[in-house]
Scaffold this active site. Structure first.
Site, short mmCIF file in Angstrom:
data_model
loop_
_atom_site.label_atom_id
_atom_site.label_comp_id
_atom_site.label_asym_id
_atom_site.label_seq_id
_atom_site.Cartn_x
_atom_site.Cartn_y
_atom_site.Cartn_z
CB VAL A 31 -3.63 -1.63 8.48
CG1 VAL A 31 -2.88 -0.37 8.07
CG2 VAL A 31 -4.70 -1.29 9.53
CG ASP A 32 -4.55 -2.40 2.47
OD1 ASP A 32 -4.03 -3.52 2.65
OD2 ASP A 32 -5.76 -2.22 2.21
CB VAL A 33 -2.43 3.41 4.04
CG1 VAL A 33 -1.64 4.71 4.09
CG2 VAL A 33 -2.79 3.06 2.61
#
Lengths: 317, 317
Positions: A31-33
């Site tokens: 996950v990046d955000v």
């Protein structure tokens, strides 16, 4: 749950797991955000939930983008940033997506004519966001002290140039506002009926829940017999802005929230990963109740579990 | 309508006819009890509709029983009798069936414990009928000036002995009442949620419509996510009292009203004959609209047509 008859089937169990050290690491890797609901996740009323500040710092240090998506329309983005700061958390306005902002952005995205007015059943946040977007909001707090006089041979007049009624949480709801909004929607041709959200209740104070925007929105549905356009969660309207901002696929975003029917459904509707925290309105028995059909991918007690479980994993090597 | 494409099929046309001299005579011959809605049939706001007084006198002279069935809960039966008298019409309290009375009778019929309290979102009429039936009503007008204070570490307290919340039309609706009613329904075990009626709007003044009980009831549905027990029209709860009173089959009763979804549906649900008058909220195009599926047996402009059509028939011989 072993040996007990679970209300979940095996398949459903697999699709809704308590967060573990291993799954936390996997989630953080993929996950990046992180999208956070605020009420019940970050704070309750005006009290910060334990461990939130450190958790947000650690996630930022890991390079994660943080976004705060709240259905509470009483504040504008600017007012929310101020609230974060007052609680010792540094958050910028453009990391905040409130349903008050969403209402203004919906009108903008739909080329709402600037010469038309917007009648507000709601609080200051909606009016501020409308103004920032260049629209003329009327009603709101100003009409909270007005009284509707029921007199023979006398008309309750409303502004025929109102082209949209925005309804959100309103602690100062009264019969005057209900009549005003109802007349605009029923009598002004093409008048839009926009709901910031439809949350039944919300933790307006730390100790208890209060009627939410869903109460005021339902009142106007009741008098107009019309259904609103919903711009807050679980509507994915705000997701277009997030996608523009980050240019990251929603599969690399994780929605963290305390409500199944808004936060988790919003995440699922948008194609995000989902994590339910039990620090707000939903408890484990609500989640596992047979009447509930919304299953987050993961659930855990509170936001800071992400860091403690991650640390557990690290220290096991 | 000849030569035009009607939205009604021939069969539907047959089941919904404009009153004629012949059908008026037939109706008068076959009906012993006339049930009248008040708002839009007898009066509009505080103004009597033309010809009503003579029509009621003539019907009484013909030996017809008259009953007034109103969804407006703001007044008690006593207060309605007073309103009739002030308009020059002699009506006794026991000819009046208001939804305020229906709410009290529902509690009585269901052996609601006298030691429990009833929280009222509504006006004086409900409180007066509750008192007459021996129940303790709280809230109502008294809570119209109260404010809900959202303070940290402070609880909004509600009475745990409230066993029913009655919601009706309330011009003094506010956040305090919404929170109070919501807490009782959500937190007091077994607390009943009773709606006097669900009319979207009503002619509270002669010149225009205002949000009706349906607005306040929907607000509480929105915050509690529960559905109410409806005691006013179109629920047939009041019909039990009428049957006891008159001992006349409903097929010899005729419901006269201006609303399709309350009056006409109530009449049909109860097995009565039905007559729609176009002097209130419904006009001919609403009646004939393809979205409308409620067809009265007859319709006519205004109540006094019954007498003028009857006289036309008599004078044709």
């Amino acid at each position: 749950m072993d040996g007990e008859i679970s209300k979940f089937t095996i398949e459903e169990k697999l699709s809704c797991q308590s967060l573990t050290p291993q799954t936390t690491v996997n989630l953080l890797d993929s996950v990046d955000v992180f999208l956070f609901d605020c009420d019940g996740v970050i704070w309750k009323g005006d009290a910060l939930i334990d461990g939130v500040s450190d958790t947000l710092d650690t996630l930022r240090a890991m390079g994660k983008k943080l976004v705060f998506v709240t259905n509470n329309s009483t504040k504008s983005r600017r007012q929310y940033a101020k609230k974060f700061h007052s609680l010792g958390i540094s958050v910028s306005e453009d990391e905040i997506f409130s349903s008050s902002f969403a209402a203004a952005m919906y009108l903008k995205a739909n080329d709402f004519p600037k010469e038309k007015k917007v009648y507000v059943i709601g609080e200051e946040g909606i009016l501020e966001e409308l103004e920032l977007a260049g629209f003329t909001g009327v009603g709101g707090p100003e009409d909270g002290k007005k009284t509707a006089h029921l007199k023979p041979n006398s008309l309750f007049e409303h502004d025929k140039s109102v082209g949209a009624v925005v309804v959100g949480l309103d602690q100062y709801i009264n019969f005057y506002k209900l009549q005003y909004g109802t007349l605009c929607i029923r009598e002004n041709p093409g008048c839009l009926f926009i709901a910031t959200n439809r949350d039944a209740v919300g933790h307006l104070t730390d100790l208890q829940e209060w009627p939410g925007a869903g109460c005021m929105v339902a009142a106007i549905c009741g008098s107009t017999q019309k259904e609103p356009i919903v711009v807050g969660k679980p509507s994915t309207f705000l997701m277009e802005f997030l996608l523009q901002k980050f240019n990251i696929p929603t599969s690399r975003m994780c929605m963290v929230g305390d409500r199944l029917d808004t936060d988790i459904l919003f995440g699922q509707n948008a194609g995000c990963r989902t994590l339910l925290v039990l620090s707000g309105v939903t408890n484990l028995s609500d989640l596992q109740d047979s009447s509930n059909h919304i299953r987050p991918e993961y659930y855990t007690s509170t936001l800071s579990d992400i860091i403690s479980l991650f640390n557990n994993y690290q220290s096991s090597f």
